[in-house]
Design a protein around this motif. Structure first.
Motif, mmCIF file in Angstrom:
data_model
loop_
_atom_site.group_PDB
_atom_site.id
_atom_site.type_symbol
_atom_site.label_atom_id
_atom_site.label_comp_id
_atom_site.label_asym_id
_atom_site.label_seq_id
_atom_site.Cartn_x
_atom_site.Cartn_y
_atom_site.Cartn_z
ATOM 1 N N THR A 1 0.927 -1.093 0.195
ATOM 2 C CA THR A 1 -0.152 0.251 0.048
ATOM 3 C C THR A 1 1.286 1.063 -0.320
ATOM 4 O OG1 THR A 1 -0.821 -0.252 2.331
ATOM 5 C CG2 THR A 1 -2.097 -0.870 1.289
ATOM 6 N N ASP A 2 2.436 0.465 0.557
ATOM 7 C CA ASP A 2 2.616 2.042 -0.465
ATOM 8 C C ASP A 2 3.111 2.671 -1.095
ATOM 9 O OD1 ASP A 2 3.681 2.751 3.010
ATOM 10 O OD2 ASP A 2 5.537 1.043 2.847
ATOM 11 N N LEU A 3 2.632 1.564 -2.266
ATOM 12 C CA LEU A 3 2.799 1.473 -3.389
ATOM 13 C C LEU A 3 1.726 2.898 -4.133
ATOM 14 C CD1 LEU A 3 3.862 -1.148 -5.264
ATOM 15 C CD2 LEU A 3 5.563 0.469 -4.809
ATOM 16 N N ASP A 4 2.305 3.699 -5.000
ATOM 17 C CA ASP A 4 1.128 4.537 -5.842
ATOM 18 C C ASP A 4 0.697 3.968 -7.300
ATOM 19 O OD1 ASP A 4 2.666 5.161 -7.943
ATOM 20 O OD2 ASP A 4 3.435 7.386 -7.335
ATOM 21 N N PRO A 5 -0.608 4.057 -8.222
ATOM 22 C CA PRO A 5 -0.302 2.884 -9.185
ATOM 23 C C PRO A 5 0.301 3.241 -9.853
ATOM 24 C CG PRO A 5 -2.590 4.911 -8.395
ATOM 25 C CD PRO A 5 -1.335 5.309 -7.389
ATOM 26 N N PHE A 6 1.047 3.906 -10.312
ATOM 27 C CA PHE A 6 1.768 3.546 -11.804
ATOM 28 C C PHE A 6 2.972 2.636 -10.828
ATOM 29 C CE2 PHE A 6 -0.415 6.528 -13.175
ATOM 30 C CZ PHE A 6 -0.980 6.093 -15.063
ATOM 31 N N GLU A 7 3.426 2.736 -9.490
ATOM 32 C CA GLU A 7 4.730 2.383 -8.953
ATOM 33 C C GLU A 7 4.512 0.303 -9.072
ATOM 34 O OE1 GLU A 7 6.331 5.882 -6.257
ATOM 35 O OE2 GLU A 7 5.234 3.604 -5.590
ATOM 36 N N TYR A 8 2.741 0.829 -8.064
ATOM 37 C CA TYR A 8 2.190 -0.951 -8.541
ATOM 38 C C TYR A 8 1.708 -1.955 -9.675
ATOM 39 C CZ TYR A 8 -0.792 -4.084 -5.533
ATOM 40 O OH TYR A 8 -1.331 -4.991 -4.859
ATOM 41 N N LEU A 9 1.702 -0.846 -10.674
ATOM 42 C CA LEU A 9 1.466 -1.264 -11.892
ATOM 43 C C LEU A 9 3.047 -1.528 -12.399
ATOM 44 C CD1 LEU A 9 0.365 -1.972 -15.138
ATOM 45 C CD2 LEU A 9 0.685 0.826 -15.193
ATOM 46 N N ALA A 10 4.060 -1.016 -12.099
ATOM 47 C CA ALA A 10 5.948 -1.651 -12.689
ATOM 48 C C ALA A 10 5.715 -2.507 -11.677
ATOM 49 C CB ALA A 10 6.633 -0.385 -11.571
ATOM 50 N N ALA A 11 5.558 -2.618 -10.713
ATOM 51 C CA ALA A 11 5.825 -4.046 -9.633
ATOM 52 C C ALA A 11 5.204 -5.783 -11.129
ATOM 53 C CB ALA A 11 5.313 -4.293 -8.405
ATOM 54 N N LEU A 12 3.965 -5.472 -11.224
ATOM 55 C CA LEU A 12 3.395 -6.134 -12.357
ATOM 56 C C LEU A 12 3.642 -6.599 -13.855
ATOM 57 C CD1 LEU A 12 -0.711 -5.821 -11.422
ATOM 58 C CD2 LEU A 12 1.171 -7.424 -10.484
ATOM 59 N N GLU A 13 4.751 -5.533 -14.105
ATOM 60 C CA GLU A 13 5.224 -4.830 -15.426
ATOM 61 C C GLU A 13 6.088 -6.425 -14.974
ATOM 62 O OE1 GLU A 13 5.760 -3.750 -19.039
ATOM 63 O OE2 GLU A 13 3.725 -4.441 -17.755
ATOM 64 N N GLN A 14 7.238 -6.465 -14.482
ATOM 65 C CA GLN A 14 8.298 -7.181 -13.873
ATOM 66 C C GLN A 14 7.420 -8.736 -14.183
ATOM 67 O OE1 GLN A 14 8.911 -6.322 -10.020
ATOM 68 N NE2 GLN A 14 10.443 -5.451 -10.856
ATOM 69 N N LEU A 15 6.250 -9.524 -14.304
ATOM 70 C CA LEU A 15 5.886 -10.251 -14.907
ATOM 71 C C LEU A 15 6.248 -10.672 -15.748
ATOM 72 C CD1 LEU A 15 2.835 -10.807 -12.091
ATOM 73 C CD2 LEU A 15 5.267 -11.861 -11.910
ATOM 74 N N ARG A 16 5.754 -9.563 -16.862
ATOM 75 C CA ARG A 16 6.147 -9.564 -18.344
ATOM 76 C C ARG A 16 7.709 -9.641 -18.706
ATOM 77 N NH1 ARG A 16 7.004 -6.355 -23.009
ATOM 78 N NH2 ARG A 16 7.726 -4.213 -21.590
ATOM 79 N N LEU A 17 8.353 -8.456 -18.226
ATOM 80 C CA LEU A 17 9.820 -8.849 -18.249
ATOM 81 C C LEU A 17 10.068 -9.723 -18.433
ATOM 82 C CD1 LEU A 17 10.656 -5.447 -16.971
ATOM 83 C CD2 LEU A 17 10.416 -5.664 -19.204
ATOM 84 N N ALA A 18 10.075 -10.470 -16.760
ATOM 85 C CA ALA A 18 10.965 -11.788 -16.157
ATOM 86 C C ALA A 18 10.281 -13.187 -17.947
ATOM 87 C CB ALA A 18 10.056 -11.938 -14.834
ATOM 88 N N PHE A 19 8.650 -13.268 -18.270
ATOM 89 C CA PHE A 19 9.072 -14.126 -18.494
ATOM 90 C C PHE A 19 7.603 -13.981 -20.378
ATOM 91 C CE2 PHE A 19 7.864 -14.946 -13.838
ATOM 92 C CZ PHE A 19 8.872 -15.542 -13.533
ATOM 93 N N GLY A 20 8.195 -12.563 -20.680
ATOM 94 C CA GLY A 20 7.424 -12.543 -22.029
ATOM 95 C C GLY A 20 6.801 -11.728 -22.151
#
Length: 564
Positions: A462-481
């Motif tokens: 909950t310390d993350l703002d919406p775009f920071e949270y989005l970046a966290a989920l975007e790491q899954l695309r970066l890691a797995f294609g």
């Protein structure tokens, strides 16, 4: 031209093919059709029976003759026929300009006016009504077509669509798409609309309904925010609506067909239909159809409703390119959902996305709802220009809400996060720099900020703002294609049976996110979710552990997009 005694069969019109189910087609114009001895109204087919020469005659009148059969229009005080030319008064007419831009066709001897509905052609006293108004249309063979001025879209065919809620239950997404098919007509307030309906292969679940008004475009949004439904029955129907608005036809039931004739009460609105209307024709509609206050543009998957004034402002845009851009955006967002057609479960529903320029209720500058998304008038350049639409994060975002997957939709924490997975995909499809790489005044992008937070003491998601949270989920695309999210959404659809409503309580959303992501990645991602402080229950962690998946080859929490 006098008859030479021969009779040549008129050339056939072009063949018509049945439309795809779930689409609506603009009906043909109702035109005068003349074959020995009948004179009748029929939908335009382009054949020779619908071709005429307007011939000047010695007394100043004109004759109306078919160039292929050489028959001439013949009208007494009682009836209308097609007969050989004899030069008598029954075959002499005046073409009279009328105030609405149409023409009247009156017999020079009796004074009766040619009168044509969608059912009959008659000779009646002049009354100035819509049935006595025509347009003379130049045709490719040098002849003239005689078109009813008001009976546009008679015999329009509409096909039944899937049930909208059943569609989202199958796909697993949030908002229902629109099954309301545009007609191209506007109904003025308190006008009495008359239509004739013929139903083919109707079933119990196929109640045809007319909807009046584009959602959230009426100034009195408290009363008229939603479209108003009017159930229809086979035969003649009459509809009056206090607010008026654009007219839509709706009927559930794939394989069902309805033939609709709008007989009176409506106004033709400027209407661009991709693949059927040219930009020039659309601009001409904007210039001439001035009584309807709204205009619409439609393609296979999109309807856009705007004020006529805004449509005029952006009329010089290539509307074909515009609607193709809409189709591209829809295609990209549905690809993120894994709707690749590989099996019926993973196939898009043949329903449309309806965008309205208005947002009269003022919920933000734009918002999404069942059946539509709506935008403030300031979005005109974004919705109606190719360049604007190609950079409209706001439009992509609202469309993304309609495409969010319920299986991992946390109502409080993820509602404004997972929506932008699709927005990022559209951005990549248009070759644009990622929004997560935008920098602040200090030169830091979203990645700089979020990666600094993950390593701080007492960090929680909950310390993350919406775009920071989005970046966290975007790491899954970066890691797995790049195909991670499409595969993830297919797994979600296969593992989670949506009921068309939100998950409640919200914790199952996080549990599903962790489980489905691990299955998709073929990797145990419990550590990834723990590092980001995303709560996963012990029971779900045990379920993931039981899959005996390997740890990720690279720690996803260390990844970021390249700054370049």
């Amino acid at each position: 031209m006098e008859s030479d005694g021969t009779c040549t069969r008129p050339p056939d019109g072009t063949a018509t093919v049945a439309p795809d189910e779930g689409t609506s087609i603009s009906g043909a114009d109702i035109v005068l059709t003349m074959a020995d001895p009948d004179v009748r109204p029929e939908p335009y087919a382009g054949n020779g029976w619908q071709s005429f020469h307007i011939v000047d005659q010695a007394d100043g009148s004109v004759g109306i003759r078919n160039p292929y059969t050489h028959l001439v229009l013949t009208m007494s005080d009682q009836d209308v026929r097609a007969t050989p030319y004899t030069g008598n008064a029954w075959q002499s007419f005046w073409i009279v300009d009328q105030a609405d831009g149409s023409v009247g066709i009156r017999n020079n001897y009796y004074g009766t006016a040619l009168t044509m509905s969608d059912e009959y052609v008659r000779a009646t006293p002049y009354a100035g009504n819509a049935y006595q108004s025509f347009v003379l249309v130049p045709q490719a063979d040098g002849s003239t077509g005689i078109r009813s001025f008001y009976q546009r879209a008679a015999y329009s065919t509409f096909w039944g669509t899937p049930d909208t809620r059943e569609a989202i239950k199958r796909v697993g997404n949030w908002y229902q798409n629109s099954d309301r098919q545009p007609t191209g007509f506007y109904l003025p307030p308190e006008n009495r609309l008359e239509l004739r309906l013929r139903l083919v292969n109707l079933a119990a679940d196929s109640q045809p309904t007319l909807y009046i008004g584009a959602p959230d475009t009426h100034p009195d949004f408290r009363t008229y925010m939603e479209s108003r439904p009017y159930p229809l029955h086979d035969g003649l129907n009459y509809v009056t609506d206090p607010a008026g608005g654009m007219v839509y036809f709706q009927m559930t039931g794939v394989g069902r067909r309805a033939e609709v004739t709008f007989r009176s009460g409506v106004l033709k609105a400027p209407f661009f239909e991709h693949g059927k209307t040219t930009p020039e024709q659309y601009r001409n509609m904007l210039a001439t159809l001035t009584q309807a206050p709204q205009a619409e543009l439609a393609s296979k998957r999109v309807i856009v409703t705007v004020d006529r004034a805004v449509a005029l402002k952006y009329q010089d845009v290539d509307q074909n390119a515009l609607m193709e851009t809409y189709e591209k955006i829809v295609s990209v967002e549905e690809a993120v959902l894994g709707l690749d057609g590989s099996m019926p479960l993973h196939t898009p529903a043949p329903l449309r996305f309806h965008l309205t320029l208005g947002n009269r209720s003022g919920v933000g500058s734009a918002h999404a709802a069942h059946y539509y998304t709506t935008y403030a008038v300031e979005y005109g350049a974004e919705l109606l220009t190719v360049a604007g639409l190609g950079t409209s994060w706001g439009m992509w975002h609202e469309l993304g809400h309609q495409n969010q997957m319920f299986g991992y939709l946390h109502w409080d924490d993820l509602i404004e996060i997972t929506v932008n997975i699709a927005s990022l995909a559209v951005q990549r499809a248009f070759g644009q720099r990622s929004r997560l790489l935008e920098t602040d005044a200090g030169g830091k992008d979203i990645w700089d900020k979020v990666l600094a937070k993950i390593n701080t003491p007492s960090f929680k998601v909950t310390d993350l703002d919406p775009f920071e949270y989005l970046a966290a989920l975007e790491q899954l695309r970066l890691a797995f294609g790049d195909d991670f999210w499409p595969r993830m959404n297919k797994v979600t659809r296969e593992k989670y049976q949506s009921d068309g409503y939100r998950i409640y309580p919200p914790q199952p959303a996080y549990d599903n996110l962790a489980l489905f992501a691990s299955i998709t990645a073929n990797a145990d991602l419990r550590g990834f979710f723990a590092a980001w402080g995303i709560p996963v229950t012990e029971a779900r962690q045990a379920e993931i552990a039981a899959l005996n998946l390997p740890r990720p080859a690279t720690d996803p929490t260390t990844l970021r997009e390249p700054r370049s």
